[in-house]
Design a protein around this motif. Structure first.
Motif, short mmCIF file in Angstrom:
data_model
loop_
_atom_site.label_atom_id
_atom_site.label_comp_id
_atom_site.label_asym_id
_atom_site.label_seq_id
_atom_site.Cartn_x
_atom_site.Cartn_y
_atom_site.Cartn_z
N GLU A 29 0.09 -10.17 4.01
CA GLU A 29 0.14 -8.89 3.29
C GLU A 29 -1.02 -8.00 3.70
OE1 GLU A 29 1.62 -6.02 0.57
OE2 GLU A 29 2.50 -7.74 1.64
N LEU A 30 -2.21 -8.58 3.83
CA LEU A 30 -3.36 -7.81 4.29
C LEU A 30 -3.13 -7.29 5.70
CD1 LEU A 30 -6.48 -9.85 3.07
CD2 LEU A 30 -5.50 -7.79 2.06
N ARG A 31 -2.60 -8.16 6.57
CA ARG A 31 -2.37 -7.77 7.95
C ARG A 31 -1.32 -6.65 8.05
NH1 ARG A 31 -1.41 -12.48 9.93
NH2 ARG A 31 -3.45 -12.86 10.91
N ARG A 32 -0.28 -6.74 7.23
CA ARG A 32 0.76 -5.71 7.25
C ARG A 32 0.19 -4.36 6.85
NH1 ARG A 32 3.78 -2.99 3.85
NH2 ARG A 32 2.91 -4.07 2.02
N LYS A 33 -0.57 -4.33 5.77
CA LYS A 33 -1.16 -3.08 5.31
C LYS A 33 -2.16 -2.54 6.32
CE LYS A 33 -0.59 -3.93 0.35
NZ LYS A 33 -1.26 -4.10 -0.96
N TYR A 34 -2.90 -3.45 6.94
CA TYR A 34 -3.87 -3.04 7.97
C TYR A 34 -3.15 -2.39 9.14
CZ TYR A 34 -7.19 -3.70 11.84
OH TYR A 34 -7.98 -3.52 12.93
N GLU A 36 -0.25 -0.98 9.22
CA GLU A 36 0.44 0.26 8.85
C GLU A 36 -0.52 1.34 8.37
OE1 GLU A 36 3.37 -0.82 5.99
OE2 GLU A 36 4.50 -2.09 7.38
N LEU A 38 -2.32 1.29 5.69
CA LEU A 38 -2.30 1.42 4.24
C LEU A 38 -3.58 0.86 3.63
CD1 LEU A 38 1.37 0.19 3.62
CD2 LEU A 38 0.56 2.56 3.71
N PRO A 39 -3.98 1.36 2.47
CA PRO A 39 -5.18 0.80 1.82
C PRO A 39 -4.91 -0.63 1.36
CG PRO A 39 -4.05 2.34 0.36
CD PRO A 39 -3.39 2.47 1.71
N TYR A 40 -5.91 -1.46 1.50
CA TYR A 40 -5.79 -2.85 1.05
C TYR A 40 -7.15 -3.34 0.58
CZ TYR A 40 -7.78 -4.06 5.64
OH TYR A 40 -8.59 -4.16 6.74
N SER A 41 -7.14 -4.37 -0.25
CA SER A 41 -8.37 -4.85 -0.85
C SER A 41 -8.70 -6.26 -0.38
CB SER A 41 -8.26 -4.83 -2.39
OG SER A 41 -9.41 -5.41 -2.97
N LYS A 42 -9.71 -6.34 0.48
CA LYS A 42 -10.19 -7.66 0.90
C LYS A 42 -10.90 -8.35 -0.27
CE LYS A 42 -11.97 -5.62 4.57
NZ LYS A 42 -12.78 -5.36 5.79
#
Length: 250
Positions: A29-34, A36, A38-42
Protein backbone atom coordinates in the motif's frame (compact mmCIF):
# COMPACT_ATOMS: atom_id res chain seq x y z
CA UNK A 1 -3.03 -29.00 25.39
CA UNK A 2 -1.27 -27.06 28.15
CA UNK A 3 -1.09 -23.27 28.17
CA UNK A 4 2.60 -23.21 27.21
CA UNK A 5 2.07 -25.25 24.04
CA UNK A 6 -1.08 -23.29 23.15
CA UNK A 7 0.76 -19.96 23.41
CA UNK A 8 3.69 -21.38 21.42
CA UNK A 9 1.41 -22.42 18.53
CA UNK A 10 -0.45 -19.10 18.67
CA UNK A 11 2.79 -17.13 18.54
CA UNK A 12 4.12 -19.22 15.64
CA UNK A 13 0.94 -18.51 13.67
CA UNK A 14 1.34 -14.79 14.35
CA UNK A 15 5.03 -14.77 13.42
CA UNK A 16 4.84 -16.96 10.33
CA UNK A 17 1.41 -16.02 8.94
CA UNK A 18 -0.04 -12.79 10.32
CA UNK A 19 3.26 -10.87 10.49
CA UNK A 20 4.37 -11.48 6.89
CA UNK A 21 0.88 -11.11 5.41
CA UNK A 22 0.08 -7.84 7.19
CA UNK A 23 3.60 -6.53 6.55
CA UNK A 24 3.44 -7.30 2.83
CA UNK A 25 0.03 -5.69 2.54
CA UNK A 26 1.19 -2.59 4.39
CA UNK A 27 4.34 -2.22 2.29
CA UNK A 28 2.42 -2.75 -0.95
CA UNK A 29 0.00 0.00 0.00
CA UNK A 30 2.84 2.39 0.81
CA UNK A 31 4.60 1.48 -2.43
CA UNK A 32 1.44 2.00 -4.49
CA UNK A 33 0.82 5.45 -3.03
CA UNK A 34 4.49 6.34 -3.46
CA UNK A 35 4.46 5.28 -7.13
CA UNK A 36 1.26 7.22 -7.82
CA UNK A 37 2.48 10.33 -6.04
CA UNK A 38 -0.22 10.08 -3.38
CA UNK A 39 0.32 11.15 0.25
CA UNK A 40 1.14 8.29 2.58
CA UNK A 41 2.16 7.93 6.20
CA UNK A 42 5.30 6.01 7.05
CA UNK A 43 4.75 6.94 10.68
CA UNK A 44 1.48 5.00 10.79
CA UNK A 45 3.29 1.96 9.42
CA UNK A 46 6.07 2.36 11.99
CA UNK A 47 3.54 2.59 14.81
CA UNK A 48 1.53 -0.43 13.64
CA UNK A 49 4.76 -2.46 13.50
CA UNK A 50 5.59 -1.50 17.07
CA UNK A 51 2.09 -2.36 18.24
CA UNK A 52 2.21 -5.81 16.60
CA UNK A 53 5.56 -6.64 18.20
CA UNK A 54 4.52 -5.54 21.68
CA UNK A 55 1.32 -7.55 21.36
CA UNK A 56 3.36 -10.74 20.91
CA UNK A 57 5.61 -9.79 23.82
CA UNK A 58 2.50 -9.34 25.95
CA UNK A 59 1.42 -12.89 25.09
CA UNK A 60 4.87 -14.17 26.02
CA UNK A 61 4.89 -12.33 29.33
CA UNK A 62 1.50 -13.88 30.14
CA UNK A 63 3.37 -17.17 30.48
CA UNK A 64 5.08 -15.90 33.63
CA UNK A 65 1.99 -16.05 35.88
CA UNK A 66 0.24 -18.80 33.90
CA UNK A 67 2.94 -21.44 33.53
CA UNK A 68 5.81 -20.52 35.82
CA UNK A 69 8.16 -19.23 33.13
CA UNK A 70 10.55 -16.64 34.53
CA UNK A 71 12.26 -13.62 33.00
CA UNK A 72 15.54 -15.46 33.42
CA UNK A 73 14.18 -18.28 31.26
CA UNK A 74 13.44 -15.69 28.56
CA UNK A 75 17.01 -14.42 28.50
CA UNK A 76 16.92 -11.56 31.00
CA UNK A 77 20.21 -12.46 32.62
CA UNK A 78 23.04 -10.24 33.85
CA UNK A 79 26.67 -11.20 34.20
CA UNK A 80 29.73 -11.96 32.13
CA UNK A 81 29.53 -14.61 29.39
CA UNK A 82 30.11 -18.14 30.64
CA UNK A 83 33.13 -19.48 28.79
CA UNK A 84 32.66 -23.00 30.20
CA UNK A 85 29.44 -23.61 28.27
CA UNK A 86 31.00 -23.14 24.82
CA UNK A 87 34.17 -24.29 23.12
CA UNK A 88 36.83 -21.62 22.62
CA UNK A 89 36.57 -21.62 18.84
CA UNK A 90 32.97 -20.43 19.15
CA UNK A 91 33.16 -18.26 22.26
CA UNK A 92 36.13 -15.98 21.53
CA UNK A 93 35.40 -15.38 17.82
CA UNK A 94 31.80 -14.65 18.82
CA UNK A 95 32.92 -11.97 21.29
CA UNK A 96 35.29 -10.43 18.74
CA UNK A 97 32.65 -10.51 16.00
CA UNK A 98 30.14 -8.79 18.30
CA UNK A 99 32.57 -6.00 19.18
CA UNK A 100 33.51 -5.47 15.52
CA UNK A 101 29.86 -5.53 14.44
CA UNK A 102 28.81 -3.02 17.09
CA UNK A 103 31.78 -0.78 16.34
CA UNK A 104 31.04 -0.83 12.61
CA UNK A 105 27.43 0.19 13.17
CA UNK A 106 28.40 3.03 15.49
CA UNK A 107 30.93 4.18 12.89
CA UNK A 108 28.30 4.21 10.14
CA UNK A 109 25.85 6.13 12.32
CA UNK A 110 28.52 8.75 12.94
CA UNK A 111 29.53 8.92 9.27
CA UNK A 112 25.99 9.24 7.94
CA UNK A 113 25.36 12.11 10.33
CA UNK A 114 28.53 14.03 9.50
CA UNK A 115 29.66 13.04 5.98
CA UNK A 116 27.08 14.10 3.41
CA UNK A 117 28.98 12.71 0.41
CA UNK A 118 29.16 9.18 1.81
CA UNK A 119 25.54 9.42 2.87
CA UNK A 120 24.43 10.51 -0.60
CA UNK A 121 26.46 7.75 -2.23
CA UNK A 122 24.75 5.10 -0.14
CA UNK A 123 21.33 6.73 -0.59
CA UNK A 124 21.75 6.54 -4.35
CA UNK A 125 22.36 2.80 -4.15
CA UNK A 126 19.09 2.09 -2.33
CA UNK A 127 16.48 0.51 -4.64
CA UNK A 128 13.86 3.06 -5.64
CA UNK A 129 11.06 0.69 -4.64
CA UNK A 130 12.40 0.43 -1.10
CA UNK A 131 13.63 3.83 0.04
CA UNK A 132 10.03 5.07 0.42
CA UNK A 133 10.04 3.05 3.64
CA UNK A 134 12.98 4.89 5.23
CA UNK A 135 12.55 8.03 7.38
CA UNK A 136 13.19 11.44 5.82
CA UNK A 137 11.54 14.17 7.88
CA UNK A 138 12.57 15.06 11.42
CA UNK A 139 9.30 13.62 12.75
CA UNK A 140 9.78 10.36 10.86
CA UNK A 141 13.31 10.05 12.20
CA UNK A 142 12.07 10.62 15.74
CA UNK A 143 9.52 7.83 15.40
CA UNK A 144 12.19 5.67 13.74
CA UNK A 145 14.23 6.02 16.93
CA UNK A 146 11.33 4.54 18.86
CA UNK A 147 10.83 1.87 16.21
CA UNK A 148 14.50 0.86 16.39
CA UNK A 149 14.44 0.64 20.19
CA UNK A 150 11.13 -1.21 20.11
CA UNK A 151 12.42 -3.72 17.54
CA UNK A 152 15.64 -4.21 19.47
CA UNK A 153 13.71 -5.08 22.62
CA UNK A 154 10.65 -6.93 21.32
CA UNK A 155 12.22 -8.92 18.50
CA UNK A 156 15.00 -10.20 20.74
CA UNK A 157 12.47 -11.24 23.39
CA UNK A 158 10.43 -13.00 20.70
CA UNK A 159 12.96 -14.56 18.35
CA UNK A 160 15.87 -15.22 20.67
CA UNK A 161 14.70 -15.28 24.30
CA UNK A 162 11.31 -16.92 23.80
CA UNK A 163 11.88 -19.14 20.77
CA UNK A 164 15.20 -20.51 22.07
CA UNK A 165 13.53 -21.39 25.38
CA UNK A 166 10.25 -22.69 23.93
CA UNK A 167 11.89 -24.90 21.31
CA UNK A 168 14.20 -26.39 23.94
CA UNK A 169 11.22 -27.12 26.23
CA UNK A 170 8.94 -28.58 23.57
CA UNK A 171 11.72 -30.46 21.76
CA UNK A 172 14.22 -31.30 24.55
CA UNK A 173 16.42 -33.43 22.28
CA UNK A 174 16.78 -30.66 19.69
CA UNK A 175 20.38 -29.54 19.32
CA UNK A 176 21.20 -25.89 19.93
CA UNK A 177 22.33 -25.48 16.31
CA UNK A 178 18.89 -26.50 15.06
CA UNK A 179 17.23 -24.17 17.54
CA UNK A 180 19.41 -21.37 16.16
CA UNK A 181 18.48 -22.22 12.57
CA UNK A 182 14.76 -22.59 13.29
CA UNK A 183 14.58 -19.28 15.16
CA UNK A 184 16.47 -17.63 12.29
CA UNK A 185 14.02 -19.10 9.78
CA UNK A 186 11.04 -17.74 11.73
CA UNK A 187 12.79 -14.36 11.98
CA UNK A 188 13.30 -14.32 8.21
CA UNK A 189 9.67 -15.24 7.48
CA UNK A 190 8.51 -12.44 9.76
CA UNK A 191 10.51 -9.98 7.64
CA UNK A 192 9.32 -11.11 4.20
CA UNK A 193 7.66 -7.72 3.75
CA UNK A 194 11.14 -6.28 3.16
CA UNK A 195 11.37 -8.03 -0.20
CA UNK A 196 14.93 -8.79 -1.32
CA UNK A 197 16.21 -7.18 1.87
CA UNK A 198 14.85 -10.20 3.75
CA UNK A 199 18.10 -12.02 2.89
CA UNK A 200 20.08 -9.44 4.84
CA UNK A 201 17.57 -9.47 7.69
CA UNK A 202 17.73 -13.27 7.91
CA UNK A 203 21.52 -13.20 8.03
CA UNK A 204 21.37 -10.58 10.78
CA UNK A 205 18.91 -12.81 12.63
CA UNK A 206 21.48 -15.60 12.45
CA UNK A 207 24.16 -13.29 13.84
CA UNK A 208 21.89 -12.12 16.65
CA UNK A 209 21.21 -15.76 17.52
CA UNK A 210 24.94 -16.48 17.70
CA UNK A 211 25.44 -13.46 19.94
CA UNK A 212 22.65 -14.68 22.20
CA UNK A 213 24.33 -18.07 22.51
CA UNK A 214 27.71 -16.51 23.23
CA UNK A 215 26.50 -13.99 25.83
CA UNK A 216 23.63 -16.11 27.19
CA UNK A 217 21.76 -12.84 27.72
CA UNK A 218 19.33 -10.69 25.76
CA UNK A 219 20.80 -7.36 26.81
CA UNK A 220 23.86 -7.28 24.50
CA UNK A 221 21.73 -8.50 21.59
CA UNK A 222 19.04 -5.90 22.24
CA UNK A 223 21.76 -3.25 22.13
CA UNK A 224 23.30 -4.30 18.82
CA UNK A 225 19.88 -4.90 17.23
CA UNK A 226 18.77 -1.38 18.15
CA UNK A 227 22.00 0.15 16.87
CA UNK A 228 21.74 -1.89 13.67
CA UNK A 229 18.30 -0.45 12.93
CA UNK A 230 19.46 3.09 13.72
CA UNK A 231 22.15 2.92 11.01
CA UNK A 232 19.70 3.73 8.20
CA UNK A 233 17.94 6.56 10.03
CA UNK A 234 20.07 9.36 8.58
CA UNK A 235 20.72 8.04 5.07
CA UNK A 236 17.97 10.17 3.53
CA UNK A 237 17.90 13.85 4.46
CA UNK A 238 14.93 16.16 3.97
CA UNK A 239 17.03 19.28 3.55
CA UNK A 240 19.00 17.64 0.74
CA UNK A 241 16.04 16.53 -1.37
CA UNK A 242 13.08 18.77 -0.43
CA UNK A 243 11.34 15.96 1.37
CA UNK A 244 11.64 13.49 -1.51
CA UNK A 245 13.76 10.33 -1.47
CA UNK A 246 17.06 11.02 -3.21
CA UNK A 247 16.71 8.24 -5.76
CA UNK A 248 13.36 9.66 -6.91
CA UNK A 249 15.02 13.01 -7.58
CA UNK A 250 17.58 11.47 -9.93
Amino acid sequence: MNIFLFVFILILVILMVLYPVSGIRGIRELRRKYAEGLPYSKISFYRSSMFASWLVVFLILLLIPLSGVSLTDLGFRWGLPDRSSLSGWIFYPGIVLYIMHLGQNLYYISIFRSKSEKRKKLAGSIPDDFNFFLPITAREKKVWNYLSLSAGITEEIIYRGYLFFALAVIFPSLHLVYILLLSTLVFGVGHLYLGKEVVKSTFLGLLFGVYYIVFDSLYPVMLIHTVQDLVVRDILQEEENNGEPISRMQ
